[in-house]
Design a protein around this motif. Structure first.
Motif, PDB file in Angstrom:
ATOM      1  N   ARG A  10       0.805  -1.304  -0.066  1.00  0.00           N
ATOM      2  CA  ARG A  10       0.014   0.269  -0.028  1.00  0.00           C
ATOM      3  C   ARG A  10       1.119   1.305  -0.084  1.00  0.00           C
ATOM      4  O   ARG A  10       0.700   2.138  -0.594  1.00  0.00           O
ATOM      5  CB  ARG A  10      -0.246   0.234   1.744  1.00  0.00           C
ATOM      6  N   ARG A  11       2.076   1.451   0.576  1.00  0.00           N
ATOM      7  CA  ARG A  11       2.596   2.262   0.878  1.00  0.00           C
ATOM      8  C   ARG A  11       3.398   2.595  -0.613  1.00  0.00           C
ATOM      9  O   ARG A  11       3.582   3.814  -1.031  1.00  0.00           O
ATOM     10  CB  ARG A  11       3.462   2.276   2.319  1.00  0.00           C
ATOM     11  N   GLN A  12       3.987   1.463  -0.939  1.00  0.00           N
ATOM     12  CA  GLN A  12       4.551   1.573  -2.168  1.00  0.00           C
ATOM     13  C   GLN A  12       3.899   2.137  -3.384  1.00  0.00           C
ATOM     14  O   GLN A  12       4.418   2.968  -4.315  1.00  0.00           O
ATOM     15  CB  GLN A  12       4.853  -0.225  -2.854  1.00  0.00           C
ATOM     16  N   TYR A  50      -5.161   2.173   7.351  1.00  0.00           N
ATOM     17  CA  TYR A  50      -4.863   1.607   5.956  1.00  0.00           C
ATOM     18  C   TYR A  50      -3.353   1.678   5.985  1.00  0.00           C
ATOM     19  O   TYR A  50      -2.789   0.373   5.056  1.00  0.00           O
ATOM     20  CB  TYR A  50      -5.633   2.382   5.804  1.00  0.00           C
ATOM     21  N   PHE A  51      -2.409   2.215   6.256  1.00  0.00           N
ATOM     22  CA  PHE A  51      -0.915   2.066   5.330  1.00  0.00           C
ATOM     23  C   PHE A  51      -0.055   1.487   6.850  1.00  0.00           C
ATOM     24  O   PHE A  51       1.046   1.526   6.165  1.00  0.00           O
ATOM     25  CB  PHE A  51      -0.407   3.932   5.318  1.00  0.00           C
ATOM     26  N   ALA A  52      -0.705   1.792   8.229  1.00  0.00           N
ATOM     27  CA  ALA A  52       0.641   1.487   8.888  1.00  0.00           C
ATOM     28  C   ALA A  52       0.122   0.205   9.500  1.00  0.00           C
ATOM     29  O   ALA A  52       0.461  -0.778  10.028  1.00  0.00           O
ATOM     30  CB  ALA A  52       0.842   1.884   9.621  1.00  0.00           C
ATOM     31  N   GLY A  53      -1.555   0.765  10.176  1.00  0.00           N
ATOM     32  CA  GLY A  53      -2.245  -1.061  10.786  1.00  0.00           C
ATOM     33  C   GLY A  53      -1.563  -0.881  11.685  1.00  0.00           C
ATOM     34  O   GLY A  53      -2.529  -1.963  12.536  1.00  0.00           O
ATOM     35  N   ASP A  64       9.091   8.363   3.168  1.00  0.00           N
ATOM     36  CA  ASP A  64       9.741   9.139   2.118  1.00  0.00           C
ATOM     37  C   ASP A  64       9.424   9.098   0.706  1.00  0.00           C
ATOM     38  O   ASP A  64      10.516   8.310   0.316  1.00  0.00           O
ATOM     39  CB  ASP A  64      10.917   9.160   2.193  1.00  0.00           C
ATOM     40  N   ILE A  65       9.294   9.860   0.051  1.00  0.00           N
ATOM     41  CA  ILE A  65       8.772   9.124  -1.331  1.00  0.00           C
ATOM     42  C   ILE A  65       9.742   9.404  -2.124  1.00  0.00           C
ATOM     43  O   ILE A  65      10.156   8.892  -3.048  1.00  0.00           O
ATOM     44  CB  ILE A  65       8.121  10.736  -2.033  1.00  0.00           C
ATOM     45  N   ASP A  66      11.077  10.186  -1.993  1.00  0.00           N
ATOM     46  CA  ASP A  66      11.737  10.410  -3.117  1.00  0.00           C
ATOM     47  C   ASP A  66      13.323   9.346  -2.833  1.00  0.00           C
ATOM     48  O   ASP A  66      14.037   8.363  -3.041  1.00  0.00           O
ATOM     49  CB  ASP A  66      13.114  11.574  -1.818  1.00  0.00           C
ATOM     50  N   SER A  67      13.530   8.403  -1.101  1.00  0.00           N
ATOM     51  CA  SER A  67      14.248   7.628  -0.835  1.00  0.00           C
ATOM     52  C   SER A  67      13.194   6.199  -1.136  1.00  0.00           C
ATOM     53  O   SER A  67      14.045   5.307  -0.726  1.00  0.00           O
ATOM     54  CB  SER A  67      14.579   7.912   0.869  1.00  0.00           C
ATOM     55  N   GLY A  68      12.137   6.124  -0.670  1.00  0.00           N
ATOM     56  CA  GLY A  68      11.260   4.739  -0.558  1.00  0.00           C
ATOM     57  C   GLY A  68      11.674   4.708   1.058  1.00  0.00           C
ATOM     58  O   GLY A  68      10.279   3.531   1.214  1.00  0.00           O
ATOM     59  N   THR A  69      11.801   4.762   1.744  1.00  0.00           N
ATOM     60  CA  THR A  69      11.248   4.520   2.772  1.00  0.00           C
ATOM     61  C   THR A  69      10.601   5.425   4.395  1.00  0.00           C
ATOM     62  O   THR A  69      10.046   6.052   3.478  1.00  0.00           O
ATOM     63  CB  THR A  69      12.620   4.726   3.448  1.00  0.00           C
ATOM     64  N   THR A  70      10.339   4.133   4.595  1.00  0.00           N
ATOM     65  CA  THR A  70       8.498   4.721   5.952  1.00  0.00           C
ATOM     66  C   THR A  70       9.919   4.745   7.664  1.00  0.00           C
ATOM     67  O   THR A  70      10.584   3.637   8.146  1.00  0.00           O
ATOM     68  CB  THR A  70       7.827   3.530   6.002  1.00  0.00           C
ATOM     69  N   GLY A  99       6.543  -3.811   8.520  1.00  0.00           N
ATOM     70  CA  GLY A  99       7.277  -3.855   7.542  1.00  0.00           C
ATOM     71  C   GLY A  99       7.869  -2.587   7.033  1.00  0.00           C
ATOM     72  O   GLY A  99       8.443  -2.024   5.732  1.00  0.00           O
ATOM     73  N   ILE A 100       7.951  -1.514   8.505  1.00  0.00           N
ATOM     74  CA  ILE A 100       8.530  -0.823   8.433  1.00  0.00           C
ATOM     75  C   ILE A 100       9.907  -0.443   8.724  1.00  0.00           C
ATOM     76  O   ILE A 100      10.115  -1.085   9.178  1.00  0.00           O
ATOM     77  CB  ILE A 100       7.857   0.245   9.208  1.00  0.00           C
ATOM     78  N   GLU A 101      10.692   0.080   8.117  1.00  0.00           N
ATOM     79  CA  GLU A 101      12.001  -0.208   8.264  1.00  0.00           C
ATOM     80  C   GLU A 101      12.864   0.524   9.333  1.00  0.00           C
ATOM     81  O   GLU A 101      13.722   0.074  10.335  1.00  0.00           O
ATOM     82  CB  GLU A 101      13.003   0.319   7.010  1.00  0.00           C
TER      83      GLU A 101
END
Length: 462
Positions: A10-12, A50-53, A64-70, A99-101
């Motif tokens: 979902r975040r991707q 929805y995005f983190a549960g 972070d949209i640019d790095s793709g990380t959460t 699934g958060i880094e």
């Protein structure tokens, strides 16, 4: 929670729909009833879910949209707090489930946002509906509190709506479960309802069914003999023979997915002949609307067809008159059907209403009407496969509204006002169910609950 993979995917998808910058999701905190430690039942923000549960207060997420990380921001529970709360999962454990880094403390959130501002990075946030979150945004981002709503990211809003509007298979499983529990709630009400008890006793039976499944109600129960008041949350009246009881109630599962159903039934064992006539018109309108559900049709078309069915039915009783299409265009039916046919549903019973009804239910090409009645249609846009929505026509006799229209001559060419006196104490009837839009049409969510006059009377007499 669903699997970590679900939240990562979902975040991707969200990242892929945005250009650059940071996406800030604030979780909700506890809200005191009358002092700090006496709180309302906790409800997490649906977009955060929805995005983190994570269904726990005092958390935030930056994507972070640019790095793709959460990054998940939160604090581990102290030993002193464990005395009151019991053992709690650590921030790291919760991040892994979602699934958060990366993880960081809540104190770090303000610093990271300040660094992003200094670097002139875009910080996107959604409309805050809790005033405490408006204050948090004002403080963390250095924004004028009065202008917070004007600085919401429209791109973020539109991306979230696009993702949440179409329900996944695992969401549909939860929605089916919510709607089945909702059915049990309504059956319980129909069985307990009888002359001499309070509305509150019926509502208590409804709440019990919701609670025993590990969730709660998805919105404050409407359980009333005064169905002409659309959102009636008062339960102090005593039920009497000959009255109608309108129950609008839904279950919220332990995963926060909602059900939403309305049934109207007699307090007595059977409907009166007058009640049967109005009930059948509402049922005909609902069945006609359900027949029309399919991808590609606008829900506004379905709403207007329901209004057409109601108009024809009321004409057959001599309560309305004149050309049907002209009557619909004038909005005459709204005297009896003053709300919309339905709305989107999912993690919210009015799904994503916090993001703006016009963004959810309308498009740049289809704008919301300003006409009384039609302007209350929350969902007007074309239906798509994967949408979940309610179908809820109704007929109500609202004395003050009738008197006002009669005095002002509103739609007098289409309404026989003199014949309405016999209905002043009627109340209201609404019938509502929840549907999933499929490739070939639609299907009912949850267990079916019979709704014909005969079937309702059978349940009432059981």
């Amino acid at each position: 929670m669903f699997s970590a993979t679900t939240y990562k995917e979902r975040r991707q998808k969200l990242i892929q729909s945005m250009d650059s910058g940071l996406l800030l999701l604030l979780g909700n905190n506890d809200s005191p009833m009358n002092y700090t430690d006496n709180i309302y039942p906790y409800r997490q923000d649906s977009n955060f879910l929805y995005f983190a549960g994570i269904d726990i207060p005092q958390f935030a997420v930056i994507i972070d949209i640019d790095s793709g990380t959460t990054t998940l921001y939160g604090n581990n529970v102290s030993v002193e707090m464990v005395v009151w709360t019991g053992p709690q999962a650590s921030v790291r454990e919760l991040a892994d489930k979602a699934g958060i880094e990366s993880i960081a403390s809540l104190a770090q959130l303000t610093d990271d946002l300040a660094k992003a501002k200094s670097a002139n990075r875009n910080i996107h946030f959604l409309p805050p509906y809790r005033f405490e979150n408006k204050i948090r945004l004002s403080q963390m981002l250095g924004l004028d509190l009065r202008t917070i709503d004007d600085q919401v990211s429209l791109a973020f809003v539109q991306s979230v709506i696009k993702l949440r509007a179409k329900k996944s298979e695992e969401e549909i499983v939860e929605l089916d479960r919510a709607c089945s529990i909702t059915t049990d709630m309504h059956v319980a009400a129909m069985k307990v309802c009888r002359p001499g008890i309070k509305e509150s006793e019926v509502v208590a039976a409804v709440r019990y069914e919701a609670l025993k499944h590990g969730g709660d109600v998805s919105y404050p129960v409407i359980g009333t003999i005064h169905g002409e008041t659309l959102h009636n949350h008062h339960y102090h009246h005593t039920l009497e023979e000959g009255q109608l009881f309108l129950l609008d109630a839904g279950a919220e599962t332990d995963t926060r997915y909602a059900g939403d159903m309305t049934r109207t039934f007699p307090v007595s064992p059977s409907f009166t002949s007058q009640q049967k006539e109005i009930y059948q018109i509402v049922l005909d309108a609902e069945n006609r609307a359900i027949e029309m559900l399919k991808p590609g049709i606008t829900y506004k078309e379905v709403h207007l067809e329901a209004a057409r069915t109601i108009t024809k039915g009321m004409q057959s009783l001599g309560l309305m008159k004149g050309d049907v299409e002209s009557s619909i265009a004038a909005g005459a039916h709204a005297l009896f059907f003053p709300h919309g046919l339905g709305h989107m549903m999912g993690l919210d019973v009015h799904d994503m209403e916090d993001l703006g009804e016009d963004h959810v239910g309308y498009t740049d090409q289809l704008k919301r009407s300003t006409q009384f009645g039609l302007k209350s249609l929350r969902l007007g846009r074309k239906l798509e496969e994967g949408f979940v929505l309610t179908v809820e026509p109704g007929i109500y006799f609202i004395p003050l509204l009738i008197d006002t229209w009669k005095r002002e001559g509103t739609c007098k060419a289409y309404i026989n006002f003199d014949k309405l006196d016999a209905y002043r104490s009627f109340g209201g009837i609404r019938i509502e169910e929840d549907y999933l839009i499929t490739a070939g049409g639609s299907r009912l969510l949850g267990k079916a609950l019979a709704k014909s006059i005969e079937d309702v009377e059978t349940i009432r007499n059981s």
